[in-house]
Each structure stands twice: as structure tokens, then as C-alpha cells.
Design a protein around this motif. Sequence first.
Motif, PDB file in Angstrom:
ATOM      1  N   LEU A 205      45.467  35.753  33.055  1.00  0.00           N
ATOM      2  CA  LEU A 205      44.267  36.488  33.346  1.00  0.00           C
ATOM      3  C   LEU A 205      44.030  36.424  34.680  1.00  0.00           C
ATOM      4  N   VAL A 206      44.363  35.499  35.634  1.00  0.00           N
ATOM      5  CA  VAL A 206      44.174  35.227  36.873  1.00  0.00           C
ATOM      6  C   VAL A 206      45.048  36.557  37.646  1.00  0.00           C
ATOM      7  N   LEU A 207      46.316  36.487  37.036  1.00  0.00           N
ATOM      8  CA  LEU A 207      47.192  37.532  37.886  1.00  0.00           C
ATOM      9  C   LEU A 207      46.832  38.934  37.410  1.00  0.00           C
ATOM     10  N   ILE A 208      46.416  39.050  36.091  1.00  0.00           N
ATOM     11  CA  ILE A 208      45.916  40.317  35.921  1.00  0.00           C
ATOM     12  C   ILE A 208      44.795  41.031  36.443  1.00  0.00           C
ATOM     13  N   SER A 209      43.885  40.009  36.785  1.00  0.00           N
ATOM     14  CA  SER A 209      42.689  40.257  37.755  1.00  0.00           C
ATOM     15  C   SER A 209      43.267  40.724  38.925  1.00  0.00           C
ATOM     16  N   TRP A 210      44.144  40.067  39.551  1.00  0.00           N
ATOM     17  CA  TRP A 210      44.887  40.237  40.881  1.00  0.00           C
ATOM     18  C   TRP A 210      45.311  41.972  40.824  1.00  0.00           C
ATOM     19  N   PHE A 211      45.965  42.253  39.839  1.00  0.00           N
ATOM     20  CA  PHE A 211      46.658  43.294  39.681  1.00  0.00           C
ATOM     21  C   PHE A 211      45.360  44.578  39.632  1.00  0.00           C
ATOM     22  N   LEU A 212      44.402  44.049  39.010  1.00  0.00           N
ATOM     23  CA  LEU A 212      43.391  45.197  38.994  1.00  0.00           C
ATOM     24  C   LEU A 212      42.407  45.290  40.161  1.00  0.00           C
ATOM     25  N   GLY A 213      42.895  44.578  41.074  1.00  0.00           N
ATOM     26  CA  GLY A 213      41.982  44.682  42.569  1.00  0.00           C
ATOM     27  C   GLY A 213      40.849  43.940  42.369  1.00  0.00           C
ATOM     28  N   GLN A 214      40.322  42.932  41.496  1.00  0.00           N
ATOM     29  CA  GLN A 214      39.141  42.173  41.828  1.00  0.00           C
ATOM     30  C   GLN A 214      39.562  40.911  41.218  1.00  0.00           C
ATOM     31  N   PRO A 215      40.150  40.207  42.198  1.00  0.00           N
ATOM     32  CA  PRO A 215      40.912  38.593  41.933  1.00  0.00           C
ATOM     33  C   PRO A 215      39.825  37.889  41.103  1.00  0.00           C
ATOM     34  N   MET A 216      40.148  37.082  40.165  1.00  0.00           N
ATOM     35  CA  MET A 216      39.529  35.898  39.623  1.00  0.00           C
ATOM     36  C   MET A 216      40.142  34.741  40.070  1.00  0.00           C
ATOM     37  N   ASN A 217      39.299  33.820  40.601  1.00  0.00           N
ATOM     38  CA  ASN A 217      40.108  32.630  40.910  1.00  0.00           C
ATOM     39  C   ASN A 217      40.179  31.636  39.797  1.00  0.00           C
ATOM     40  N   ILE A 218      40.880  30.508  40.017  1.00  0.00           N
ATOM     41  CA  ILE A 218      40.893  29.404  38.913  1.00  0.00           C
ATOM     42  C   ILE A 218      40.117  28.394  39.028  1.00  0.00           C
ATOM     43  N   VAL A 219      38.974  28.434  39.784  1.00  0.00           N
ATOM     44  CA  VAL A 219      37.996  27.503  40.250  1.00  0.00           C
ATOM     45  C   VAL A 219      36.911  27.688  38.962  1.00  0.00           C
TER      46      VAL A 219
ATOM     47  N   LYS B 112      42.110  32.345  50.798  1.00  0.00           N
ATOM     48  CA  LYS B 112      43.093  31.179  50.390  1.00  0.00           C
ATOM     49  C   LYS B 112      42.721  30.670  49.108  1.00  0.00           C
ATOM     50  N   ILE B 113      41.569  30.525  48.735  1.00  0.00           N
ATOM     51  CA  ILE B 113      41.483  30.033  47.299  1.00  0.00           C
ATOM     52  C   ILE B 113      42.100  30.979  46.235  1.00  0.00           C
ATOM     53  N   ASN B 114      41.817  32.276  46.459  1.00  0.00           N
ATOM     54  CA  ASN B 114      42.369  33.223  45.520  1.00  0.00           C
ATOM     55  C   ASN B 114      43.919  33.222  45.755  1.00  0.00           C
ATOM     56  N   THR B 115      44.422  33.056  46.923  1.00  0.00           N
ATOM     57  CA  THR B 115      46.014  32.935  46.981  1.00  0.00           C
ATOM     58  C   THR B 115      46.571  31.598  46.315  1.00  0.00           C
ATOM     59  N   LEU B 116      45.639  30.603  46.524  1.00  0.00           N
ATOM     60  CA  LEU B 116      46.104  29.223  45.865  1.00  0.00           C
ATOM     61  C   LEU B 116      46.137  29.508  44.281  1.00  0.00           C
ATOM     62  N   SER B 117      45.069  30.164  43.870  1.00  0.00           N
ATOM     63  CA  SER B 117      44.820  30.350  42.382  1.00  0.00           C
ATOM     64  C   SER B 117      45.974  31.209  41.854  1.00  0.00           C
ATOM     65  N   ILE B 118      46.779  32.237  42.588  1.00  0.00           N
ATOM     66  CA  ILE B 118      47.930  32.708  42.207  1.00  0.00           C
ATOM     67  C   ILE B 118      49.016  32.171  42.064  1.00  0.00           C
ATOM     68  N   VAL B 119      49.348  31.400  43.225  1.00  0.00           N
ATOM     69  CA  VAL B 119      50.134  30.256  43.273  1.00  0.00           C
ATOM     70  C   VAL B 119      50.359  29.319  42.070  1.00  0.00           C
TER      71      VAL B 119
ATOM     72  N   LEU C  58      36.788  41.772  29.463  1.00  0.00           N
ATOM     73  CA  LEU C  58      35.779  40.982  30.207  1.00  0.00           C
ATOM     74  C   LEU C  58      36.081  40.864  31.596  1.00  0.00           C
ATOM     75  N   VAL C  59      37.219  40.470  32.200  1.00  0.00           N
ATOM     76  CA  VAL C  59      38.037  40.481  33.429  1.00  0.00           C
ATOM     77  C   VAL C  59      37.851  41.858  34.160  1.00  0.00           C
ATOM     78  N   LYS C  60      38.027  42.973  33.314  1.00  0.00           N
ATOM     79  CA  LYS C  60      38.123  44.184  33.945  1.00  0.00           C
ATOM     80  C   LYS C  60      36.523  44.667  34.368  1.00  0.00           C
ATOM     81  N   SER C  61      35.520  44.097  33.625  1.00  0.00           N
ATOM     82  CA  SER C  61      34.314  44.361  33.693  1.00  0.00           C
ATOM     83  C   SER C  61      33.624  43.449  34.836  1.00  0.00           C
TER      84      SER C  61
END
Length: 347
Positions: free
Chosen positions: A286-300, A154-161, A80-83
Motif C-alpha cells: 500500500l505504501v508503494l501503491i500510494s507513491w505511484f498514485l502521487g500521494q505518498p502514504m508513509n509507514i509511520v 525523507k520520512i517518505n523515502t525511508l518508508s519506501i525503502v 481508501l488510499v486512493k481517496s
Amino acid sequence: MKQKLFFTLVGASFALAAYAHYGTDLDLFKFITASLAVVFLAAWLGKATESVAHYAGDRIGGFLNATFGNAAELIIAFFLVKSGYFDMVKASITGSIIGNMLLVLGLSVFLGGLIYKEQKFNSLLAGHNASLMILAVIALFVPAVFMQQLPVAKINTLSIVIAVILIVAYVLWLIFSMVTHKDFLSDIEPHDGEPSWSKGVSIIMLLVATFFVALVSEWLVHSVEVVTKAFGWSEIFVGAFVIAIIGNAAEHSAAILLAMKNRIGAAVEIAIGSSLQIALFVAPTLVLISWFLGQPMNIVFSPFELAAIGASAFIAISISRDGATNWFEGVLLLAVYIILGTAFFFV
């Protein structure tokens, strides 16, 4: 003889579901047969978990059940994240967390309480679980609060942290609870009777049952999307309740079965442990995986989802922290679940 009959029903239900999935175009038929197969396969997984817990203890047995049960959700969520279906993923994460804390734990406490007047488990473990739930709630609330003040990058970076911190905290919790302080958090309930299988066979049964549960759960998710659209249900309701209930069918059966055998400690470990694993490991992964897939999903998460998770954690902590349960506390958990389900239905 009973085992032969049981596995005959498991095999027949799986074969019927496979035929429906690959041999027909009737979505309602696919949904019904896949649901039937999940029921029997989940019972098989519950039986295997109970047998493993006899050898390894309720803590490790419950952890294995939660892990194998959540594996299917992680795999489905990955695709689902990949899509790019981020809203559906977050809704299913929300549904898994509140479903385990309210529905699974509620049914376990209620049905176990009807048989035994009071059931007790390790209060120290309950206290630590409560603290971890609060950590998960804080981690999910912070990005939502700061979202209006920070740009998307910055929200995406905060989500990764936050994701990395939660994963590290969860790994350290496993080390703390299963290695350095395992004696303080050990089981306090007796293991009566003999296990169904030997240790080796129990582990094999757990692995095989998990594979088939994951396979049929995926079939069920594909069919349920069409069925729910026909009823006009919203995406957030489908993700948070329908798909989440289906994906957690394995934990449902195992926890309830163990609670009815006066092993509420194992049931709590499955229900609460699974919620914590979703919040502290699966969602951040899943947040980290989305970042590696090149379409980051935040944790909001949305306000609806945050309110549901916060309310669930509050009532679950209130009920489980003393290390004792009764059937009325199960009613309270189920009441909150029905209230949230009704609210999500109207969103």
C-alpha cells in the motif's frame, strides 16, 4: 443433504444481503444482512480451505486462506488510499495484525483446547514466525522514532525503502518455508477423514467463496461506517476493530474450525501467517501503491497503534514459540485483545 442445506443457507443469506444493499436505504438493515451473509460465506470459505489443505498440506492451505482472506482487505484499502484516508488504512492494518494474532489465534487455541488437552504444531515454524513478527515490529517502530528528526520527504523515502525490504523479506520467507526448507517445516498432525470435494473442485470452491466474501465484505464496510457514526465510535476504533474483524471473518471461521478438529498447525498458519502477510506484504504494498498514485502514504503509525502491535506480538510469541498450546493460553490472548479494544474505544 447437509451440503444442499448449507448452500441453500449461503445462497439465501447472500440474496438477502444483495437485496438490502441495492434495494433499501436502511443502513442498519444493510449492516445486519451483510453480517449474516459474511458468517455463512466465511463458513463456506473455511470448508474450502480445509479441503484444499487436505491435498496441499496445512502450510499451503493456511497460506492460501490468509492470502485470499487478505485480498479483500487489500482491495478495500487501495480505494481508501486512493481517496487519501491514510489514518483509516493504518488503523485497519493495525486491527488486522492484532485481530489475527489475538482474536483469531486466541479463539482457535481456546476452543481447540477445550476439546483436546494439549495441541502441538511444528516448533521450528513457530520460532521462525516469532522472528518475522519481531522484524515487522522493528520495521514499524523505526520510522516513528526518527519522525521528529527527519523532514517529511525523507520520512517518505525511508518508508519506501522499508516497504521494499519487507516485501523482499516476505518473498524470501515463502521460498525458504515452501521450497528450500519445506521438509523441516512440514505438517506434524494427521489428516483424518475424507475431504468434502476433489482437488479441482476444492480450488474452484476456494476461488468462488473468496470472490463472494470480498463482495459482501465491501458492502458491509460501507454500511458499518454509517452505523458506527450513529453510536459515536471513533475512526481509529472502527478501523482497528470493527472493520478489521469484518474483513477477517473468513480467517476467523477457518482457523477455529481447523483447531477444533485438532489441526492447530493449520489454525496457527492462518492466524499468524495472515498477520505476517499484512505486516510484511500488504502494508508495504500500500505504501508503494500510494507513491505511484502521487500521494505518498508513509509507514509511520501512531503510538497507540505501535503499542497495540508490539503488545500483540509479545504475547503471541510467548505463547506459540514452544509449539504447544492449551485452552488457558487462548484465554490470555483474548484477555489482551479485550484490553486493547477497551483502550481503543476510549481514544
